[in-house]
Design a protein around this motif. Structure first.
Motif, PDB file in Angstrom:
ATOM      1  N   PRO A  81      -1.757  -7.424  -8.739  1.00  0.00           N
ATOM      2  CA  PRO A  81      -1.304  -6.878 -10.026  1.00  0.00           C
ATOM      3  C   PRO A  81      -1.403  -5.356 -10.116  1.00  0.00           C
ATOM      4  O   PRO A  81      -0.553  -4.716 -10.726  1.00  0.00           O
ATOM      5  CB  PRO A  81      -2.242  -7.559 -11.032  1.00  0.00           C
ATOM      6  N   TYR A  82      -2.419  -4.754  -9.495  1.00  0.00           N
ATOM      7  CA  TYR A  82      -2.598  -3.309  -9.629  1.00  0.00           C
ATOM      8  C   TYR A  82      -1.477  -2.522  -8.952  1.00  0.00           C
ATOM      9  O   TYR A  82      -1.326  -1.314  -9.214  1.00  0.00           O
ATOM     10  CB  TYR A  82      -3.965  -2.885  -9.085  1.00  0.00           C
ATOM     11  N   HIS A  83      -0.686  -3.173  -8.077  1.00  0.00           N
ATOM     12  CA  HIS A  83       0.460  -2.480  -7.481  1.00  0.00           C
ATOM     13  C   HIS A  83       1.463  -2.016  -8.540  1.00  0.00           C
ATOM     14  O   HIS A  83       2.232  -1.077  -8.320  1.00  0.00           O
ATOM     15  CB  HIS A  83       1.176  -3.399  -6.490  1.00  0.00           C
ATOM     16  N   TYR A  84       1.468  -2.676  -9.675  1.00  0.00           N
ATOM     17  CA  TYR A  84       2.389  -2.338 -10.755  1.00  0.00           C
ATOM     18  C   TYR A  84       1.796  -1.288 -11.692  1.00  0.00           C
ATOM     19  O   TYR A  84       2.406  -0.959 -12.710  1.00  0.00           O
ATOM     20  CB  TYR A  84       2.747  -3.590 -11.549  1.00  0.00           C
ATOM     21  N   GLY A  85       0.627  -0.755 -11.330  1.00  0.00           N
ATOM     22  CA  GLY A  85      -0.057   0.233 -12.143  1.00  0.00           C
ATOM     23  C   GLY A  85      -1.210  -0.368 -12.911  1.00  0.00           C
ATOM     24  O   GLY A  85      -1.237  -1.576 -13.192  1.00  0.00           O
ATOM     25  N   TRP A  86      -2.201   0.467 -13.205  1.00  0.00           N
ATOM     26  CA  TRP A  86      -3.334   0.060 -14.051  1.00  0.00           C
ATOM     27  C   TRP A  86      -3.846   1.311 -14.754  1.00  0.00           C
ATOM     28  O   TRP A  86      -3.281   2.396 -14.563  1.00  0.00           O
ATOM     29  CB  TRP A  86      -4.434  -0.606 -13.215  1.00  0.00           C
ATOM     30  N   ASP A  87      -4.873   1.173 -15.581  1.00  0.00           N
ATOM     31  CA  ASP A  87      -5.324   2.360 -16.305  1.00  0.00           C
ATOM     32  C   ASP A  87      -6.272   3.221 -15.474  1.00  0.00           C
ATOM     33  O   ASP A  87      -7.017   4.036 -16.006  1.00  0.00           O
ATOM     34  CB  ASP A  87      -5.943   1.995 -17.660  1.00  0.00           C
ATOM     35  N   TRP A  88      -6.240   3.036 -14.166  1.00  0.00           N
ATOM     36  CA  TRP A  88      -6.924   3.917 -13.224  1.00  0.00           C
ATOM     37  C   TRP A  88      -6.103   4.069 -11.933  1.00  0.00           C
ATOM     38  O   TRP A  88      -6.516   4.774 -11.021  1.00  0.00           O
ATOM     39  CB  TRP A  88      -8.312   3.386 -12.844  1.00  0.00           C
ATOM     40  N   GLY A  89      -4.949   3.390 -11.841  1.00  0.00           N
ATOM     41  CA  GLY A  89      -4.212   3.373 -10.586  1.00  0.00           C
ATOM     42  C   GLY A  89      -2.733   3.608 -10.754  1.00  0.00           C
ATOM     43  O   GLY A  89      -2.152   3.350 -11.814  1.00  0.00           O
ATOM     44  N   PRO A  90      -2.079   4.066  -9.699  1.00  0.00           N
ATOM     45  CA  PRO A  90      -0.652   4.389  -9.745  1.00  0.00           C
ATOM     46  C   PRO A  90       0.221   3.152  -9.612  1.00  0.00           C
ATOM     47  O   PRO A  90      -0.258   2.068  -9.278  1.00  0.00           O
ATOM     48  CB  PRO A  90      -0.476   5.306  -8.530  1.00  0.00           C
ATOM     49  N   ARG A  91       1.505   3.338  -9.829  1.00  0.00           N
ATOM     50  CA  ARG A  91       2.471   2.251  -9.678  1.00  0.00           C
ATOM     51  C   ARG A  91       3.197   2.420  -8.348  1.00  0.00           C
ATOM     52  O   ARG A  91       4.096   3.243  -8.213  1.00  0.00           O
ATOM     53  CB  ARG A  91       3.469   2.244 -10.830  1.00  0.00           C
ATOM     54  N   PHE A  92       2.763   1.655  -7.355  1.00  0.00           N
ATOM     55  CA  PHE A  92       3.444   1.588  -6.067  1.00  0.00           C
ATOM     56  C   PHE A  92       3.635   0.115  -5.731  1.00  0.00           C
ATOM     57  O   PHE A  92       2.713  -0.544  -5.241  1.00  0.00           O
ATOM     58  CB  PHE A  92       2.643   2.295  -4.975  1.00  0.00           C
ATOM     59  N   VAL A  93       4.805  -0.415  -6.040  1.00  0.00           N
ATOM     60  CA  VAL A  93       5.093  -1.832  -5.802  1.00  0.00           C
ATOM     61  C   VAL A  93       5.527  -1.958  -4.344  1.00  0.00           C
ATOM     62  O   VAL A  93       6.691  -1.778  -3.998  1.00  0.00           O
ATOM     63  CB  VAL A  93       6.168  -2.348  -6.778  1.00  0.00           C
ATOM     64  N   THR A  94       4.575  -2.253  -3.512  1.00  0.00           N
ATOM     65  CA  THR A  94       4.760  -2.198  -2.065  1.00  0.00           C
ATOM     66  C   THR A  94       5.455  -3.443  -1.525  1.00  0.00           C
ATOM     67  O   THR A  94       5.595  -4.457  -2.207  1.00  0.00           O
ATOM     68  CB  THR A  94       3.397  -2.077  -1.377  1.00  0.00           C
ATOM     69  N   CYS A  95       5.852  -3.353  -0.254  1.00  0.00           N
ATOM     70  CA  CYS A  95       6.226  -4.530   0.522  1.00  0.00           C
ATOM     71  C   CYS A  95       5.905  -4.246   1.977  1.00  0.00           C
ATOM     72  O   CYS A  95       5.747  -3.091   2.373  1.00  0.00           O
ATOM     73  CB  CYS A  95       7.695  -4.918   0.339  1.00  0.00           C
TER      74      CYS A  95
END
Length: 845
Positions: free
Chosen positions: A169-183
């Motif tokens: 879930p944190y790949h989509y961003g969080w309130d401490w992390g960036p949004r990098f939807v990886t593959c």
């Protein structure tokens, strides 16, 4: 014997492009693009915002594997992907063999009919999780709550897609992390071949464990291509158990009972040694091995104790019959791009936890089921693991395909991790029960008010199916004697208004965020105390060296574009500033603000930890948010992305000592000293109180012998403010409380009679000299006046044995430098290079 080939020499490209480039596997498309210079550093500046196009494209990876005729002649050839992120179609020689849709599962497919002697092409096509799940959203016909999904940054307006993919879930961003939807192929890919029986699984089921005997059952999973007769043998520590077996051509589980007399038990840090046993299973044909598998485990009993009492119901872990006060933190993934995390980085984190006197980490449900090395290190260092399933802060679909996928995910990860003695609990999700708050209309995060009655009932029924039926049934079936807890926080599984977490209810676990989100004072940590504090936290910035890794000098201001981009909590910078104006002197500039933010964070969490530990055994756990970071950022972490300890980490190291002193002033003006002993032994020590002015004059001194009972928290001294201070100035006085045993300092704490905005700090002259004979690794510091929050920074990467401490005149401090080393020895005595010594007065106006 069985054979395998790890697939290497991968190349990749965008699906709609023609040029192939070298790829790294395990890896991700973002890091592959970065290595080729196609994108800029995702963590620098506001580059994150410019890279959202990557997740809208399909990507493909390709490798060639050359097989001899001996390989193609094997009865079974299985292509194995330990991790595919996430929607992937796999082709072997252009024939479709596999479609994957879950990042958290390994994928295996028999490819014997698709390969030949010579070169064989394996191709993996990754479909955009964004494009795929826009279709899922359309099919669902209803938006679902997922407030941490930074869909607007991803160009998706308010369409929250993270709930549909079984992906971190944190790949989509969080309130401490960036949004990098990886593959990408994020774990090992290999080809396995065998013609004889193959041991595919080995589980050491611990039926009954005591100091006298360990009654065990080995569950051996075997795949047999043909009927076979031979001997099954288990060995461990010189002991042998065996039996003759006749196997049919299928997959089957064989059980073998074992007993070990007077076993060495596995203990968490602080209670004993984390002893481990290695078990080796072999299939033997005329004493020659046909197949083997080896696992390590520790022998222990672990129990979540929830029993009614006068205050409500207990909530604590009992290890080998001994109650454990859990001291630790919440763990998130160490990187936005998981394959970038080396074994050394994992060891650095777990060694930091152990050095900080922790005995538990919570693997939070918005990340990943961690790599094997993480759990192996927790086993080794004696760190218990509260393991969430990967669901957090969202409602999820309940269709048959999704639920089946999750069921397979849960089964795979429980089987993968169940030999690890560190696993103490499986928890269904993070904060969903309290966010939805189904049984209290006015409670929760406002989610359910956005749906009509039928939608509400559908969403809640789906929730209960997943978290109250599928997951607990899977844990019960596969994870022998490990407890399941449906959601964190939770009061109890009552299916009425008493289910949802309540800080003052006297049962369940608690996430207390009044301090921070609700701007409540630090003193509220002393009032809002639950039976087990599984989340609470306060933010700070990393140190200047870390900030300069993502921002140039001209962007060093609180509201600059880059500072805001690296502050994922919308109110974060404002809250740090607002709290700082309440508790600390004003910093003289932004660089000073960085330092002061760390001091502030440490002060908040110190207050909380001491409150939780003082209230033992009512409260039996304190896990602050959070241990680590996934990128360089302002956050709640005690150790930044680069592994550098903030002031918080050093404060935690002091506050989590097995023996701790805590000091409070009552409303009536009494100074109350508490002592906490987490050891299993009685401790007799000398309690010493010394009152100094800021220039080292001793105004009061007293000592007495005290006895601390095992596993206790007691009030050991009460003295009135007036009798201590007498004629000394409360704004220029400091009380040092220490416990000593045979001239060894066990622990100490410091108490001030005024807040630091009311104290005028002198300008100290701090001297630092090398300890003779230490070859430049140890130093003694002294000061001619009070030096508040002395910060030592070294030229070399590493940690000091203590840092961010108050230096009282006449009370020297000796510290050791530990250089960050290699995978096997994370902290070794080293030479720090140039050492800079500063204190708070250097950073204030």
């Amino acid at each position: 014997m069985n054979q395998q080939i790890v697939l290497s020499n991968w190349k990749f490209k965008a699906y709609d492009e023609a040029v192939w480039l070298q790829a790294q596997v395990p890896g991700s498309v973002h890091t592959d693009l970065l290595r080729h210079g196609i994108i800029n550093d995702p963590f620098y500046g506001v580059n994150e915002h410019e890279l959202q196009w990557i997740d809208k494209k399909d990507w493909e990876y390709e490798a060639t594997i050359t097989l001899s005729e001996s390989w193609t002649g094997m009865r079974h050839l299985q292509l194995v992907f330990e991790g595919l992120d996430t929607y992937a179609d796999v082709y072997v020689n252009e024939q479709p063999v596999l479609s994957a849709d879950n990042m958290f599962r390994a994928w295996r497919v028999d490819v014997k009919d698709y390969v030949h002697a010579g070169d064989n092409k394996v191709r993996v096509v990754f479909h955009s999780p964004i494009n795929r799940d826009l279709g899922s959203l359309h099919k669902q016909g209803m938006e679902m709550p997922a407030p941490n999904d930074q869909s607007e940054l991803g160009g998706l307006e308010d369409h929250k897609l993270s709930v549909f993919a079984r992906k971190a879930p944190y790949h989509y961003g969080w309130d401490w992390g960036p949004r990098f939807v990886t593959c990408g192929i994020w774990r090992e890919a290999r080809l396995e071949g065998w013609s004889a029986p193959k041991i595919t699984g080995l589980y050491i089921r611990q039926n009954q464990i005591s100091e006298q005997a360990a009654d065990l059952t080995a569950e051996i999973e075997i795949h047999t291509p043909v009927d076979w007769t031979g001997r099954l043998q288990i060995t461990s520590d010189g002991k042998v158990w065996d039996r003759e077996v006749t196997l049919s051509s299928s997959s089957q589980i064989i059980e073998l009972d074992m007993q070990i007399s007077k076993p060495e038990l596995w203990w968490c840090r602080g209670l004993g040694e984390p002893s481990m046993y290695t078990f080796k299973a072999e299939l033997l044909e005329q004493d020659h091995p046909v197949s083997e598998k080896q696992v390590k485990t520790g022998l222990r009993t672990i129990r979540l104790v929830r029993e009614r009492d006068q205050a409500g119901a207990s909530f604590y872990f009992e290890l080998n019959g001994v109650p454990v006060f859990a001291k630790g933190a919440n763990h998130i993934p160490n990187d936005s791009f998981i394959p970038e995390v080396t074994n050394e980085r994992y060891r650095h984190e777990i060694a930091t936890a152990a050095a900080s006197h922790m005995n538990m980490l919570r693997v939070w449900g918005g990340g990943i089921y961690e790599e094997d090395i993480f759990y192996e290190l927790c086993d080794e260092y004696g760190i218990l693991v509260w393991q969430d399933f990967m669901f957090a802060c969202s409602m999820y679909p309940g269709d048959e395909a999704f639920l089946h996928n999750v069921s397979m995910e849960a089964e795979y990860n429980i089987r993968r991790l169940r030999n690890h003695p560190c696993i103490a609990l499986w928890c269904g999700n993070n904060e969903i029960d309290s966010a939805w708050a189904h049984y209290i209309e006015e409670s929760g995060w406002g989610w359910k008010q956005n749906y009509d009655r039928n939608q509400r009932e559908k969403l809640w029924t789906d929730y209960e199916t997943l978290f109250h039926r599928i997951l607990p049934e899977t844990v019960s079936r596969l994870a022998h004697n490990i407890a399941y807890w449906p959601s964190s926080p939770l009061r109890s599984l009552s299916r009425d208004e008493n289910q949802h977490a309540n800080t003052l209810s006297g049962e369940g676990d608690i996430h207390y965020w009044g301090v921070w989100h609700s701007v409540e004072p630090f003193d509220n940590y002393n009032s809002y105390i639950g039976r087990f504090m599984s989340e609470y936290g306060f933010q700070s910035f990393p140190e200047l060296k870390s900030v300069l890794s993502y921002a140039p000098e001209e962007q060093l201001e609180l509201e600059s574009d880059i500072m805001l981009a690296h502050q994922k909590n919308g109110s974060g910078n404002r809250l740090i500033k607002e709290y700082m104006e309440q508790y600390l002197p004003d910093p003289k500039d932004f660089k000073s603000f960085l330092y002061m933010s760390q001091v502030l964070q440490a002060q908040a969490i110190k207050t909380a930890i001491e409150a939780h530990r003082r209230n033992k055994p009512y409260c039996m756990g304190t896990l602050y948010w959070q241990m680590n970071d996934c990128w360089p950022v302002a956050s709640w972490a005690g150790m930044d992305y680069y592994g550098r300890w903030k002031a918080l980490q050093y404060t935690v190291q002091r506050s989590y000592r097995d023996i701790m002193l805590s000091v409070l002033e009552s409303p009536e003006g009494e100074i109350i000293v508490y002592a906490v002993n987490d050891l299993r032994e009685q401790v007799s020590a000398r309690l010493r109180l010394q009152l100094f002015d800021f220039h080292g004059r001793v105004w009061y001194e007293g000592d007495e012998t005290i006895v601390l009972e095992p596993d206790s928290s007691v009030q050991i001294k009460t003295v009135s403010r007036e009798s201590l201070l007498q004629s000394s100035d409360p704004q220029q006085s400091v009380l040092l409380i220490s416990l000593e045993r045979e001239h060894e300092l066990l622990t100490s704490n410091i108490f001030y009679f005024a807040g630091f905005r009311d104290i005028e700090l002198p300008q100290p002259r701090i001297t630092i000299r090398e300890v003779p004979g230490t070859k430049g690794t140890s130093f003694t510091l002294e000061s001619d006046s009070l030096a508040r929050q002395v910060w030592l920074s070294a030229q070399e990467e590493g940690i000091f044995s203590d840092n961010f401490f108050d230096l009282i005149p006449g009370v020297p401090m000796t510290i050791q430098f530990y250089q960050r080393s290699n995978e096997e020895r994370p902290f070794v005595e080293g030479i720090p290079g140039d050492v800079t010594v500063r204190s708070m007065v250097d950073f204030i106006k």
